[in-house]
Write a protein that holds these residues in place. Structure first.
Motif, mmCIF file in Angstrom:
data_model
loop_
_atom_site.group_PDB
_atom_site.id
_atom_site.type_symbol
_atom_site.label_atom_id
_atom_site.label_comp_id
_atom_site.label_asym_id
_atom_site.label_seq_id
_atom_site.Cartn_x
_atom_site.Cartn_y
_atom_site.Cartn_z
ATOM 1 N N LEU A 168 -51.940 -52.240 17.893
ATOM 2 C CA LEU A 168 -51.248 -51.374 18.501
ATOM 3 C C LEU A 168 -50.685 -52.197 19.950
ATOM 4 N N ALA A 169 -51.518 -53.057 20.340
ATOM 5 C CA ALA A 169 -51.095 -53.879 21.461
ATOM 6 C C ALA A 169 -49.824 -54.668 21.356
ATOM 7 N N ALA A 170 -49.877 -55.372 19.836
ATOM 8 C CA ALA A 170 -48.480 -55.960 19.424
ATOM 9 C C ALA A 170 -47.302 -54.948 19.356
ATOM 10 N N PHE A 171 -47.330 -53.817 18.809
ATOM 11 C CA PHE A 171 -46.480 -52.957 18.793
ATOM 12 C C PHE A 171 -45.880 -52.516 20.111
ATOM 13 N N LYS A 172 -46.966 -52.319 21.219
ATOM 14 C CA LYS A 172 -46.437 -52.059 22.411
ATOM 15 C C LYS A 172 -45.650 -53.133 23.361
ATOM 16 N N GLN A 173 -46.146 -54.576 22.866
ATOM 17 C CA GLN A 173 -45.637 -55.467 23.363
ATOM 18 C C GLN A 173 -44.178 -55.763 23.202
ATOM 19 N N GLN A 174 -44.321 -55.627 21.666
ATOM 20 C CA GLN A 174 -42.633 -55.844 20.810
ATOM 21 C C GLN A 174 -41.667 -54.888 21.651
ATOM 22 N N ALA A 175 -42.140 -53.562 21.738
ATOM 23 C CA ALA A 175 -41.442 -52.369 22.430
ATOM 24 C C ALA A 175 -40.946 -52.773 23.690
ATOM 25 N N ALA A 176 -42.013 -53.135 24.666
ATOM 26 C CA ALA A 176 -41.740 -53.288 26.039
ATOM 27 C C ALA A 176 -40.682 -54.592 26.412
ATOM 28 N N GLY A 177 -40.525 -55.428 25.408
ATOM 29 C CA GLY A 177 -39.648 -56.250 25.600
ATOM 30 C C GLY A 177 -37.949 -56.005 25.173
ATOM 31 N N LEU A 178 -38.100 -54.966 24.784
ATOM 32 C CA LEU A 178 -36.657 -54.530 24.241
ATOM 33 C C LEU A 178 -35.908 -53.753 25.279
ATOM 34 N N LYS A 179 -34.762 -54.151 25.578
ATOM 35 C CA LYS A 179 -34.084 -53.566 26.786
ATOM 36 C C LYS A 179 -33.037 -52.180 26.295
ATOM 37 N N LEU A 180 -33.070 -52.154 25.164
ATOM 38 C CA LEU A 180 -31.939 -51.166 24.553
ATOM 39 C C LEU A 180 -32.815 -49.776 24.106
ATOM 40 N N ILE A 181 -34.323 -50.152 23.676
ATOM 41 C CA ILE A 181 -34.708 -48.704 23.217
ATOM 42 C C ILE A 181 -34.927 -47.642 23.938
ATOM 43 N N PHE A 185 -39.223 -43.752 23.609
ATOM 44 C CA PHE A 185 -39.978 -44.432 22.515
ATOM 45 C C PHE A 185 -41.201 -45.431 23.051
ATOM 46 N N LYS A 186 -41.018 -45.788 24.377
ATOM 47 C CA LYS A 186 -42.117 -46.823 24.579
ATOM 48 C C LYS A 186 -43.301 -46.307 25.054
ATOM 49 N N GLN A 187 -43.131 -44.785 25.186
ATOM 50 C CA GLN A 187 -44.491 -44.111 25.800
ATOM 51 C C GLN A 187 -44.873 -43.072 24.347
ATOM 52 N N VAL A 188 -44.256 -43.292 23.281
ATOM 53 C CA VAL A 188 -44.586 -42.690 22.144
ATOM 54 C C VAL A 188 -46.246 -43.085 21.388
ATOM 55 N N SER A 189 -46.832 -41.730 21.166
ATOM 56 C CA SER A 189 -48.210 -41.959 20.664
ATOM 57 C C SER A 189 -48.219 -42.534 19.237
ATOM 58 N N PHE A 364 -45.546 -59.660 13.638
ATOM 59 C CA PHE A 364 -45.244 -58.167 13.585
ATOM 60 C C PHE A 364 -43.754 -58.031 13.158
ATOM 61 N N VAL A 365 -43.307 -57.156 12.597
ATOM 62 C CA VAL A 365 -42.001 -56.891 12.268
ATOM 63 C C VAL A 365 -41.756 -55.328 12.165
ATOM 64 N N GLY A 366 -40.425 -54.915 12.216
ATOM 65 C CA GLY A 366 -40.035 -53.610 12.216
ATOM 66 C C GLY A 366 -38.563 -53.330 13.035
ATOM 67 N N THR A 367 -38.124 -52.128 12.746
ATOM 68 C CA THR A 367 -36.802 -51.897 13.483
ATOM 69 C C THR A 367 -36.936 -50.754 14.422
ATOM 70 N N PHE A 368 -36.512 -50.989 15.526
ATOM 71 C CA PHE A 368 -36.669 -50.182 16.835
ATOM 72 C C PHE A 368 -35.486 -49.314 16.826
ATOM 73 N N PRO A 369 -35.532 -48.138 17.317
ATOM 74 C CA PRO A 369 -34.360 -47.169 17.759
ATOM 75 C C PRO A 369 -33.510 -47.919 18.899
ATOM 76 N N VAL A 370 -32.283 -47.483 19.118
ATOM 77 C CA VAL A 370 -31.389 -47.889 20.151
ATOM 78 C C VAL A 370 -31.010 -46.817 20.858
ATOM 79 N N SER A 371 -31.102 -46.817 22.233
ATOM 80 C CA SER A 371 -30.575 -45.622 22.942
ATOM 81 C C SER A 371 -29.021 -45.883 23.124
#
Length: 404
Positions: A168-181, A185-189, A364-371
């Motif tokens: 979970l921490a790896a997921f949150k860290q990956q999301a926090a470093g992406l500026k366009l998501i 989504f950064k607060q998603v449970s 960790f791998v995966g595709t994140f949504p873009v705002s």
């Protein structure tokens, strides 16, 4: 061996594999034990010893058959001194041949999809290839070891080295470093997260490769009268022998090859002998992709890697183009293993986003949504900045003309 729930030797409660310590830990009395101690208490060691004896006997039988075939096959002498000259495989050679499986005991092979919890007696319904899961009634861990009497027992496995919290921490860290998501989504449970032992086939082989390249080199120089250009074209040949050990191919259709290959590599030197104790607390499915079906992907990965080795050995040219290649494999051993993955599924804005983390290394791998707002806002900001910068350069030069 019947389906079991491993019990704590101290209090008799269900006991689970604890990732941080690499030991078995009871959530009721907090006692910890080695995997071997829990196996001994639950009568698993005897079965594992029988399994190892059967596996060694099977290897001996296979080796004897191989030696017998080699002695009576009347094979002619083949010159293999030059790696550039390789013998083509006979048309009937299928590639890697899956060795005869070793079983915990003899069984009919009838598929099971209904189980009984050993703690509460509740009914557990799961897919026909399920090996371990949680009981939906008492939430205790359940290992359907009976399933392994109807399929191959893994030759070895790699236990989990990363916890659910670390995933979970790896997921949150990956999301926090992406500026366009999207900020939301950064607060998603993340509620849908599972530790899964994924079945893999591991392939060994030696590959002899030969490749030819067309290489070009261009140079120019000038004197007081002319500019000269020299264009040279070369034909370059390379050959190599490459040994491959533990090339993985997923043995399940439930996880995409893009995810299973993207989280590589695994460190197979840390693998251990299979034991049901490692499965407690995690979901496990047996393979539904036969080794014969996975063979072409293993060969494709080796061929591509061998071509890369040959290509990278050519340097010093302006352009390099491979014109031909011949890759000949010599097939080695094939093993069946369980490897650890954390799988995350996030539902956001009507879509599902799937993520995977290597349960050993944490990759960790995966595709994140873009705002869209952030995306177009970013482009607008860049365009505005360029306009201001260009204006600051050209306006002083254009001003006299505009004033006239």
């Amino acid at each position: 061996m019947s389906d079991v729930q491993l019990k704590c030797p101290a209090c008799g409660a269900p006991i689970n594999f604890d990732v941080p310590s690499g030991r078995m830990k009871c959530n009721y009395c907090s006692a910890t034990f080695s995997v071997q101690e829990v196996n001994q208490f639950n009568g698993i060691n005897a079965a594992n010893q029988e399994l190892e004896s059967a596996r060694q006997a099977q290897k001996t039988n296979n080796q004897s058959e191989t030696e017998l075939n080699a002695a009576g096959g009347g094979a002619e002498n083949i010159d293999t001194s030059s790696p550039q000259t390789t013998s083509s495989l006979p048309p009937e050679t299928p590639g890697w041949v899956e060795p005869d499986p070793t079983y915990l005991d003899e069984a009919t092979g009838e598929k099971m999809a209904q189980f009984e919890c050993g703690s509460c007696g509740g009914e557990i319904i799961g897919p026909a290839d399920m090996v371990s899961t949680k009981c939906p009634w008492c939430n205790n861990n359940f290992v359907a070891t009976g399933q392994l009497t109807r399929t191959r027992v893994p030759d070895r496995m790699i236990p989990f080295g990363m916890t659910k919290e670390q995933a979970l921490a790896a997921f949150k860290q990956q999301a926090a470093g992406l500026k366009l998501i999207p900020n939301a989504f950064k607060q998603v449970s993340v509620n849908d997260i599972q530790g899964v032992y994924v079945p893999y086939w591991l392939y060994d082989a030696s590959v002899a490769g030969v490749a030819t390249f067309e290489c070009e080199r261009t140079s120019s120089w000038s004197d007081s009268d002319y500019t000269y250009t020299e264009h040279d074209v070369y034909s370059v040949s390379r050959n190599a022998n490459v040994a491959y050990l533990d090339v993985p191919v997923s043995g399940t259709s439930k996880v995409t090859a893009e995810l299973t290959e993207a989280i590589e590599p695994f460190d197979y030197s840390t693998s251990v002998a299979f034991s049901p104790a490692y499965l407690t607390g995690f979901v496990t499915n047996k393979y539904d992709v036969e080794a014969e079906t996975a063979n072409p992907r293993a060969l494709e990965r080796m061929r591509k890697s061998a071509e890369d080795v040959l290509r990278n050995s050519v340097s010093g040219y302006d352009s390099i183009q491979m014109t031909s290649s011949n890759i000949e494999p010599s097939f080695g051993e094939l093993e069946y293993v369980f490897l650890p993955l954390w799988l995350l599924n996030v539902s956001f804005a009507g879509q599902n986003y799937n993520y995977a983390m290597n349960g050993q290394t944490g990759k960790f791998v995966g595709t994140f949504p873009v705002s869209k707002a952030k995306y177009w806002g970013g482009l607008l900001g860049i365009a505005t900045a360029l306009t201001v910068a260009l204006g600051a350069v050209f306006i002083p030069f254009l001003a006299p003309w505009l004033l006239n």
